[in-house]
Design a protein around this motif. Structure first.
Motif, mmCIF file in Angstrom:
data_model
loop_
_atom_site.group_PDB
_atom_site.id
_atom_site.type_symbol
_atom_site.label_atom_id
_atom_site.label_comp_id
_atom_site.label_asym_id
_atom_site.label_seq_id
_atom_site.Cartn_x
_atom_site.Cartn_y
_atom_site.Cartn_z
ATOM 1 N N UNK A 32 0.816 -1.226 0.000
ATOM 2 C CA UNK A 32 0.000 0.000 0.000
ATOM 3 C C UNK A 32 0.845 1.270 0.000
ATOM 4 N N UNK A 33 2.174 1.119 0.006
ATOM 5 C CA UNK A 33 3.056 2.284 -0.006
ATOM 6 C C UNK A 33 3.134 3.003 1.335
ATOM 7 N N UNK A 34 2.907 2.284 2.410
ATOM 8 C CA UNK A 34 2.922 2.874 3.748
ATOM 9 C C UNK A 34 4.291 2.773 4.386
ATOM 10 N N UNK A 35 4.532 3.606 5.373
ATOM 11 C CA UNK A 35 5.734 3.480 6.185
ATOM 12 C C UNK A 35 5.310 3.313 7.633
ATOM 13 N N UNK A 36 6.280 2.960 8.480
ATOM 14 C CA UNK A 36 6.000 2.775 9.888
ATOM 15 C C UNK A 36 6.699 1.554 10.435
ATOM 16 N N UNK A 37 6.087 0.950 11.447
ATOM 17 C CA UNK A 37 6.690 -0.220 12.077
ATOM 18 C C UNK A 37 5.605 -1.084 12.700
ATOM 19 N N UNK A 38 5.988 -2.317 13.034
ATOM 20 C CA UNK A 38 5.100 -3.256 13.719
ATOM 21 C C UNK A 38 5.936 -4.038 14.715
ATOM 22 N N UNK A 39 5.328 -4.350 15.886
ATOM 23 C CA UNK A 39 6.057 -5.103 16.910
ATOM 24 C C UNK A 39 5.093 -5.924 17.755
ATOM 25 N N UNK A 40 5.624 -6.994 18.343
ATOM 26 C CA UNK A 40 4.894 -7.782 19.327
ATOM 27 C C UNK A 40 4.976 -7.081 20.670
ATOM 28 N N UNK A 41 3.927 -7.218 21.460
ATOM 29 C CA UNK A 41 3.900 -6.677 22.811
ATOM 30 C C UNK A 41 3.892 -7.837 23.813
ATOM 31 N N UNK A 47 1.324 -4.241 17.929
ATOM 32 C CA UNK A 47 1.125 -2.805 17.766
ATOM 33 C C UNK A 47 1.829 -2.362 16.493
ATOM 34 N N UNK A 48 1.157 -1.465 15.746
ATOM 35 C CA UNK A 48 1.745 -0.950 14.507
ATOM 36 C C UNK A 48 1.535 0.552 14.408
ATOM 37 N N UNK A 49 2.582 1.261 14.007
ATOM 38 C CA UNK A 49 2.488 2.665 13.628
ATOM 39 C C UNK A 49 2.383 2.681 12.113
ATOM 40 N N UNK A 50 1.323 3.286 11.601
ATOM 41 C CA UNK A 50 1.054 3.258 10.169
ATOM 42 C C UNK A 50 0.995 4.693 9.662
ATOM 43 N N UNK A 51 1.818 4.993 8.654
ATOM 44 C CA UNK A 51 1.933 6.345 8.122
ATOM 45 C C UNK A 51 1.736 6.306 6.613
ATOM 46 N N UNK A 52 0.856 7.161 6.110
ATOM 47 C CA UNK A 52 0.646 7.230 4.665
ATOM 48 C C UNK A 52 -0.544 8.098 4.332
ATOM 49 N N UNK A 53 -1.051 7.928 3.133
ATOM 50 C CA UNK A 53 -2.229 8.693 2.738
ATOM 51 C C UNK A 53 -3.435 8.189 3.523
ATOM 52 N N UNK A 54 -4.432 9.046 3.657
ATOM 53 C CA UNK A 54 -5.638 8.668 4.395
ATOM 54 C C UNK A 54 -6.257 7.404 3.820
ATOM 55 N N UNK A 55 -6.306 7.306 2.509
ATOM 56 C CA UNK A 55 -6.924 6.147 1.857
ATOM 57 C C UNK A 55 -6.124 4.876 2.135
#
Length: 94
Positions: A32-41, A47-55
């Protein structure tokens, strides 16, 4: 366009560890062309930080409700977030 950019922090609960959820999330995010990260808790969630266009972010959140084969998603909690240090690309951080 800054007004089209969205940043969310998503916490996914259920059977989401030990089922390749992080690798699947990274693959879906990259598609989807997103950036960010994902991790186990430690509590068994992911948990994931998701950065990109609203769509694109909206599409990713929809996909998180399903997850990969073998996962059993119970809840996806989403809140707007500060990007802080959002890496280029999408990383598995833990």
């Amino acid at each position: 366009m800054a007004e089209d950019r969205k940043v969310v922090l998503a916490r996914i609960t259920g059977r989401v560890q030990g089922v390749s959820f992080r690798a699947w999330t990274r693959s879906e995010a990259e598609a989807l062309g997103l950036s960010g990260w994902v991790r186990n808790e430690a509590d068994g969630s992911v948990v994931a930080l998701i950065v990109g266009t609203k769509i694109a972010v909206s599409h990713m959140v929809e996909r998180l409700h399903v997850g990969p084969a073998g996962a059993s998603v119970e809840q996806v909690y989403v809140e707007d977030a500060d990007p802080g240090f959002a890496p280029r690309g999408f990383r598995i951080t833990g």
